[in-house]
Design an enzyme around this catalytic site. Structure first.
Site, PDB file in Angstrom:
ATOM      1  N   ASP A 223       0.863  -1.185   0.000  1.00  0.00           N
ATOM      2  CA  ASP A 223       0.000   0.000   0.000  1.00  0.00           C
ATOM      3  C   ASP A 223       0.906   1.244   0.000  1.00  0.00           C
ATOM      4  O   ASP A 223       1.866   1.299  -0.760  1.00  0.00           O
ATOM      5  CB  ASP A 223      -0.964  -0.050   1.190  1.00  0.00           C
ATOM      6  N   TYR A 373      -3.344  11.209   1.180  1.00  0.00           N
ATOM      7  CA  TYR A 373      -3.796  11.050  -0.204  1.00  0.00           C
ATOM      8  C   TYR A 373      -3.769  12.391  -0.936  1.00  0.00           C
ATOM      9  O   TYR A 373      -3.316  12.481  -2.083  1.00  0.00           O
ATOM     10  CB  TYR A 373      -5.210  10.459  -0.239  1.00  0.00           C
ATOM     11  N   HIS A 429      -4.756  -7.699  -0.300  1.00  0.00           N
ATOM     12  CA  HIS A 429      -4.058  -6.435  -0.128  1.00  0.00           C
ATOM     13  C   HIS A 429      -3.325  -6.330   1.204  1.00  0.00           C
ATOM     14  O   HIS A 429      -2.234  -5.766   1.275  1.00  0.00           O
ATOM     15  CB  HIS A 429      -5.073  -5.287  -0.259  1.00  0.00           C
TER      16      HIS A 429
END
Length: 456
Positions: A223, A373, A429
């Site tokens: 990630d 982000y 993930h």
């Protein structure tokens, strides 16, 4: 004839210079100040302070009061997890959290490993530093920094750490592990100023490793940890001995990738595609576009207006749990969207899942974690690091249920010294948390490959 030879030599020399230049190219960054206000004068405080996770009656009473005041909303009939976290199942999770989950016991588990804090560029950085209890005579522990992502935390690595620091197989390498919290996540202080992106985090983690006395080390990430550890390799390739990642979405789609998408289904061998590659990539519109849209709504919110939704999540523990735990469902397997319980406890325990949620809740870090982000995507998709290849020896663990499948050809476009590419038997993930044994085996195999090459 002489002129032709001279021209060929000049062209050849130019090509050699350009190739050589690209191979020695490194990412550039500068020291920052992320603390509140202006930088403090005087000598930098480089002390390392022990840290322990704590809790209190007041903290738990506040949590229970907020949980008790939640306002349930019924899910649509036959919707499972296709509209997000199923509300009926959420009530079961919340009931367990309120009545059975023992946060004090989990705090003791979190403190099983040594925690520390140190101030770098104006903010306190939290990290675990786990040294092996025993190192075989004549050998040394291998330093390894492991970086988490969102909505995970350092806790993702708790099942992996003992497999690396206390391996059971004869001949396995013994690791000395450092697990930091990205600034703004968990118990690392959040940046107080705009602009803190993955390169800034990588720069700070290099400073951390140097402060701990490591001249060279390995790095692992998934990630956001994939990008931060990749940036670490780009910043100081002579210090990062090897890079191991389990997530590597293409950062610079090029001609090879375009051709493989157009022709790979009909001519897979031309691009080295396996049956798994073809199955995961085609039809492209469904597998790469539609599927990505289904799972990336959160990303658009967090890359544009994180503070708005983040404020609501910071006030509501139930909202926070739904927002975070939904990812541990659908990012573990897309098929889990069609289950009433989201398949949450097929791969994880509720205790582990809620411990990760509690790290976000008790530290109040959801807003600052979401800002990461905006800081990364807000600078555009053509940042220097996205255009720059990586020449550090790299290992890639290709888990079959990862959010985006990346075939070997695509990985090699970025990581030019790809030493190992391992199709994993299972896992999604959150692979380090879901399949710690498989991850440990691949980190072992990759590191042994690099170490053996260095000996030759």
């Amino acid at each position: 004839m002489f002129t032709e030879v001279l021209v060929a030599l000049v062209i050849g020399g130019l090509i050699f210079f350009l190739v050589r230049r690209s191979r020695t190219q490194t990412l550039k960054t500068e020291d920052g100040w992320w603390g509140a206000g202006e930088p403090l004068g005087g000598v930098e405080d480089i002390t390392v302070r022990p840290f322990q996770v704590t809790t209190s009656d007041e903290e738990l009473e506040d949590l229970y009061r907020r949980i008790d005041q939640t306002r349930p909303v019924p899910s649509l009939e036959d919707s499972q997890f296709n509209y997000g976290f199923n509300s009926q199942y959420l009530q079961k999770v919340v009931s367990y959290w309120r009545n059975d989950f023992d946060w004090r016991r989990q705090v003791d588990k979190l403190n099983r490993y040594p925690h520390f804090k140190t101030n770098i560029e104006g903010i306190d950085i939290h990290y675990l530093h786990v040294k092996p209890k025993k190192v075989p005579e004549g050998s040394a522990a291998v330093p390894l920094i492991m970086v988490h992502g969102w909505p995970g935390s350092f806790y993702e690595f708790y099942g992996l750490i003992p497999l690396l620091t206390e391996p059971s197989e004869p001949g396995d390498l013994v690791f000395e592990v450092v697990c930091p919290s990205i600034p703004g996540y968990g118990f690392s202080e959040a940046p107080h100023k705009k602009g803190f992106d993955s390169v800034c985090a990588a720069h700070i983690f290099h400073k951390l490793m140097k402060r701990l006395g490591f001249q060279k080390f390995y790095a692992h990430g998934g990630d956001w940890g994939w990008l931060v550890s990749t940036n670490m390799a780009q910043l100081e390739p002579r210090i990062v001995k090897g890079l191991h990642v389990n997530f590597a979405p293409p950062s610079k789609p090029g001609l090879h990738m375009a051709l493989s998408i157009m022709l790979g289904r009909r001519f897979p061998k031309m691009f080295g595609f396996t049956d798994v590659d073809v199955q995961r990539l085609f039809p492209c519109m469904e597998k790469l576009v539609v599927e990505s849209i289904k799972e990336s709504g959160y990303m658009h919110i967090q890359a544009t207006k994180p503070d708005t939704v983040g404020r609501g999540l910071n006030d509501s523990p139930v909202g926070l749990a739904a927002y975070i735990l939904e990812k541990f469902s659908t990012w573990t397997s897309h098929d889990f969207r069609n289950l009433e319980d989201g398949g949450l406890t097929r791969k994880f325990s509720l205790d582990d899942l809620l411990t990760n949620v509690m790290i976000y809740w008790t530290s109040g870090c959801i807003v600052s974690s979401m800002r990461f982000y905006k800081e990364n995507f807000g600078k555009g998709l053509s940042q220097p690091h996205s255009l720059m290849p990586v020449y550090v020896p790299t290992g890639f663990a290709c888990f079959p249920d990862e959010l985006m499948h990346t075939p070997k050809l695509w990985v090699q476009q970025k990581y030019r010294k790809l030493q190992t590419f391992t199709p994993m038997a299972r896992g999604g993930h959150f692979a380090a948390m879901e399949e710690p044994r498989l991850m440990a085996e691949d980190i072992q195999n990759f590191t042994k490959t690099v170490e053996n090459k260095n000996k030759k």
